[in-house]
Design an enzyme around this catalytic site. Structure first.
Site, short mmCIF file in Angstrom:
data_model
loop_
_atom_site.label_atom_id
_atom_site.label_comp_id
_atom_site.label_asym_id
_atom_site.label_seq_id
_atom_site.Cartn_x
_atom_site.Cartn_y
_atom_site.Cartn_z
N ARG A 1 63.41 52.05 52.70
CA ARG A 1 64.85 52.14 53.01
C ARG A 1 65.69 51.62 51.84
NH1 ARG A 1 66.45 49.45 58.40
NH2 ARG A 1 68.47 50.37 57.82
N ASN B 1 75.61 47.73 58.91
CA ASN B 1 74.74 48.40 57.95
C ASN B 1 74.16 47.41 56.95
OD1 ASN B 1 75.54 50.71 59.24
ND2 ASN B 1 77.05 51.31 57.68
N HIS C 1 74.05 42.26 60.13
CA HIS C 1 72.62 42.55 60.35
C HIS C 1 71.80 42.40 59.08
CE1 HIS C 1 73.43 44.97 64.30
NE2 HIS C 1 73.55 43.68 64.44
N THR D 1 79.39 53.92 64.79
CA THR D 1 78.42 53.08 65.50
C THR D 1 78.34 53.52 66.95
OG1 THR D 1 77.87 50.83 66.24
CG2 THR D 1 80.21 51.29 65.86
N SER D 2 77.12 53.48 67.48
CA SER D 2 76.92 53.87 68.89
C SER D 2 77.27 52.73 69.83
CB SER D 2 75.45 54.27 69.10
OG SER D 2 74.61 53.15 68.81
N1 APR Z 1 80.47 59.99 60.81
C1 APR Z 1 80.76 59.08 61.77
N2 APR Z 1 79.90 58.73 62.76
C2 APR Z 1 78.69 59.33 62.74
C3 APR Z 1 78.31 60.28 61.78
C4 APR Z 1 79.25 60.60 60.77
N3 APR Z 1 78.97 61.50 59.81
N4 APR Z 1 77.03 60.71 62.06
C5 APR Z 1 76.64 60.02 63.15
N5 APR Z 1 77.64 59.21 63.57
C6 APR Z 1 77.65 58.30 64.71
C7 APR Z 1 76.73 58.68 65.84
O1 APR Z 1 77.40 59.52 66.76
C8 APR Z 1 76.44 57.33 66.47
O2 APR Z 1 77.45 57.00 67.41
O3 APR Z 1 77.18 57.06 64.23
C9 APR Z 1 76.55 56.36 65.30
C10 APR Z 1 75.21 55.86 64.82
O4 APR Z 1 74.68 55.08 65.87
P1 APR Z 1 73.29 54.32 65.61
O5 APR Z 1 72.32 55.26 64.99
O6 APR Z 1 72.94 53.64 66.89
O7 APR Z 1 73.64 53.24 64.49
P2 APR Z 1 74.35 51.84 64.70
O8 APR Z 1 75.38 51.91 65.77
O9 APR Z 1 74.80 51.40 63.34
O10 APR Z 1 73.14 50.90 65.18
C11 APR Z 1 73.45 49.55 65.40
O11 APR Z 1 71.10 49.08 65.77
O12 APR Z 1 68.93 49.39 65.21
C12 APR Z 1 69.99 48.55 65.07
O13 APR Z 1 70.24 47.05 63.32
C13 APR Z 1 70.36 48.40 63.65
O14 APR Z 1 72.56 48.00 62.75
C14 APR Z 1 71.80 48.85 63.59
C15 APR Z 1 72.25 48.72 65.03
#
Ligand code: APR
Length: 232
Positions: free
Chosen positions: A62, A93, A110, A177-178
């Protein structure tokens, strides 16, 4: 008693989605990291105890991808916002795209891929840049180095300072972020009712209370939002 609101302060909470258009995978989208790897095998203290080489391989891969990626227009727009506002980026991130995009006040909750830390003393941090961490790489006290990443089950970094920034912000922007991992996701609840609250994402399980959802990607919408705020 919440902090007095500062209308010149913008707090941006970001997740993996803001780096998606820089080519870095998210976690929970189709094809995301958690579809390719078992969290319990690569991102937990138990994983480190059981198979440190697998954990190091996961984060070395990564790190290599993250340092090869380039900031996108969304990262760069947030840096431009600093010409007019106090901008605090609170990111889940672990890449350094916000910093390389020009943001000067980035709070990682994180951890950070470009840093390693001692397994004997968590305050001993080492800048790695794109270098790999290998078994046998030791800190100044002779203990093994580990990724400076918050694993599942570990306390997140800088939560209190991040919460104070959210609760005093005149504008809160959430991007990519989700909102599925706490306590980071809970930071939104610290936003004041009178603050302007926006969330940018192409899809959303559920809209956070009082946040206006702008449906689409970070590159599509963040530069537009920044331009509007710079002209206010
Ligand atoms: N622009 C904006 N949002 C986007 C894009 C994009 N191009 N592509 C995807 N997304 C959105 C998705 O719809 C989703 O809601 O980004 C989000 C990504 O969600 P996750 O994959 O769950 O990532 P995140 O929310 O950062 O995860 C939180 O979980 O596993 C742990 O430590 C890890 O920091 C991470 C935490």
């Amino acid at each position: 008693m919440s902090d007095p609101i500062d209308h010149n302060k913008v707090v941006v909470l970001t997740g993996a989605g803001i780096s998606a258009e820089s080519g870095l995978p998210t976690f929970r989208d189709m094809g995301g990291l958690w579809e390719q790897y078992e969290i319990t095998e690569v991102a937990s203290p138990q994983a480190w105890e059981a198979n440190p080489q697998l954990v190091l391989d996961f984060y070395n891969e990564r790190r290599t991808k993250a340092v090869a990626a380039l900031p996108n227009a969304a990262h760069q727009a947030l840096a431009e916002l600093e010409s007019r506002y106090e901008v605090v980026v609170i990111t889940q991130n672990v890449d350094d795209l916000h910093e390389r995009g020009g943001s000067t006040n980035v709070i990682h909750v994180h951890g950070e891929l470009v840093k390693a830390r001692s397994t004997a003393d968590a305050s001993l941090l080492y800048e790695m840049g794109g270098k790999e961490i290998q078994l046998g790489d030791l800190c100044e006290q002779g203990a093994q180095l580990r990724p400076h990443i918050v694993w599942f089950g570990e306390a997140i970094h800088n939560f209190d300072v991040a919460a104070r920034h959210v609760s005093s912000a005149g504008k809160v922007l959430v991007v990519g972020t989700s909102l599925s991992v706490y306590p980071a996701a809970g930071l939104l609840t610290k936003a004041q009712a009178s603050a302007e609250k926006l969330i940018v994402s192409p899809d959303l399980e559920s809209e956070p209370v009082a946040f206006h959802w702008i449906k689409g990607t970070a590159v599509e919408h963040v530069p537009q939002i920044v331009n509007r705020w710079l002209e206010e």
